[in-house]
Write a protein that holds these residues in place. Structure first.
Motif, PDB file in Angstrom:
ATOM      1  N   VAL A   1       0.833  -1.195   0.000  1.00 55.90           N
ATOM      2  CA  VAL A   1       0.000   0.000   0.000  1.00 55.90           C
ATOM      3  C   VAL A   1       0.875   1.255   0.000  1.00 55.90           C
ATOM      4  CG1 VAL A   1      -1.778   1.264   1.250  1.00 55.90           C
ATOM      5  CG2 VAL A   1      -1.925  -1.189   1.133  1.00 55.90           C
ATOM      6  N   ASN A   2       2.017   1.218   0.674  1.00 55.63           N
ATOM      7  CA  ASN A   2       2.916   2.373   0.671  1.00 55.63           C
ATOM      8  C   ASN A   2       3.421   2.665  -0.728  1.00 55.63           C
ATOM      9  OD1 ASN A   2       2.688   3.011   3.326  1.00 55.63           O
ATOM     10  ND2 ASN A   2       4.523   1.946   3.986  1.00 55.63           N
ATOM     11  N   LEU A   4       1.947   2.037  -3.395  1.00 50.86           N
ATOM     12  CA  LEU A   4       0.810   2.582  -4.141  1.00 50.86           C
ATOM     13  C   LEU A   4       0.695   4.085  -3.893  1.00 50.86           C
ATOM     14  CD1 LEU A   4      -1.760   2.250  -5.860  1.00 50.86           C
ATOM     15  CD2 LEU A   4      -2.985   1.765  -3.751  1.00 50.86           C
ATOM     16  N   GLY A   5       0.830   4.487  -2.646  1.00 53.15           N
ATOM     17  CA  GLY A   5       0.776   5.912  -2.311  1.00 53.15           C
ATOM     18  C   GLY A   5       1.919   6.688  -2.936  1.00 53.15           C
ATOM     19  N   CYS A  26      -6.732   6.447  -5.994  1.00 58.49           N
ATOM     20  CA  CYS A  26      -5.892   6.017  -4.882  1.00 58.49           C
ATOM     21  C   CYS A  26      -6.742   5.795  -3.623  1.00 58.49           C
ATOM     22  CB  CYS A  26      -4.804   7.046  -4.619  1.00 58.49           C
ATOM     23  SG  CYS A  26      -3.579   6.512  -3.408  1.00 58.49           S
ATOM     24  N   THR A  27      -7.676   6.699  -3.378  1.00 54.21           N
ATOM     25  CA  THR A  27      -8.579   6.562  -2.231  1.00 54.21           C
ATOM     26  C   THR A  27      -9.446   5.317  -2.375  1.00 54.21           C
ATOM     27  OG1 THR A  27      -8.616   8.967  -1.919  1.00 54.21           O
ATOM     28  CG2 THR A  27     -10.406   7.708  -0.914  1.00 54.21           C
ATOM     29  N   ASN A  30      -7.311   2.261  -1.678  1.00 50.32           N
ATOM     30  CA  ASN A  30      -7.033   2.132  -0.243  1.00 50.32           C
ATOM     31  C   ASN A  30      -8.247   1.602   0.511  1.00 50.32           C
ATOM     32  OD1 ASN A  30      -4.327   2.891  -0.229  1.00 50.32           O
ATOM     33  ND2 ASN A  30      -4.836   5.072  -0.113  1.00 50.32           N
ATOM     34  N   GLN A  31      -9.441   2.089   0.137  1.00 53.91           N
ATOM     35  CA  GLN A  31     -10.661   1.607   0.783  1.00 53.91           C
ATOM     36  C   GLN A  31     -10.914   0.133   0.453  1.00 53.91           C
ATOM     37  OE1 GLN A  31     -13.549   4.437  -0.646  1.00 53.91           O
ATOM     38  NE2 GLN A  31     -13.174   5.868   1.043  1.00 53.91           N
ATOM     39  N   TRP A  33      -8.629  -2.080  -0.342  1.00 57.26           N
ATOM     40  CA  TRP A  33      -7.616  -2.864   0.364  1.00 57.26           C
ATOM     41  C   TRP A  33      -8.001  -3.039   1.840  1.00 57.26           C
ATOM     42  CZ3 TRP A  33      -3.959  -6.053  -0.948  1.00 57.26           C
ATOM     43  CH2 TRP A  33      -3.002  -6.429   0.003  1.00 57.26           C
ATOM     44  N   SER A  34      -8.473  -1.969   2.451  1.00 60.39           N
ATOM     45  CA  SER A  34      -8.897  -2.022   3.849  1.00 60.39           C
ATOM     46  C   SER A  34     -10.084  -2.977   4.021  1.00 60.39           C
ATOM     47  CB  SER A  34      -9.273  -0.614   4.323  1.00 60.39           C
ATOM     48  OG  SER A  34      -9.759  -0.646   5.628  1.00 60.39           O
TER      49      SER A  34
END
Length: 94
Positions: A1-2, A4-5, A26-27, A30-31, A33-34
């Protein structure tokens, strides 16, 4: 994830005209993935519960088998007719 950011930041810097779309994607990622992590943890918990149940049922079957075996020995009306038979019954009892 890092990574990716970091990749998103590089893309935003190199393509500022698409910054809003890139940030939105990206948001979303991240959502997602979470959410995936939460579902994986829930599945892990369910599998752990299922494993515990199966182990309990296996122990229960073993215990019931042992109890039935002991019950059969205890409720036996078999009596020894001689010393050898009595010794054999005593040994089996022990």
């Amino acid at each position: 994830v890092n990574s990716l950011g970091e990749t998103a930041e590089r893309l935003i810097q190199s393509h500022p005209e698409s910054a809003e779309d890139l940030q939105e994607k990206c948001t979303e990622l991240n959502q997602a993935w979470s959410s995936l992590g939460k579902r994986a943890n829930q599945r892990k918990d369910k599998l752990g519960d299922s494993h515990d149940l199966q182990r309990f049922l296996s122990d229960f079957r073993d215990l019931m088998s042992w109890i039935n075996g002991i019950r059969g020995l205890v409720s036996s009306d078999e009596l020894a007719k001689d010393v050898t038979g009595a010794e054999a019954l005593l040994e089996r009892h022990q």
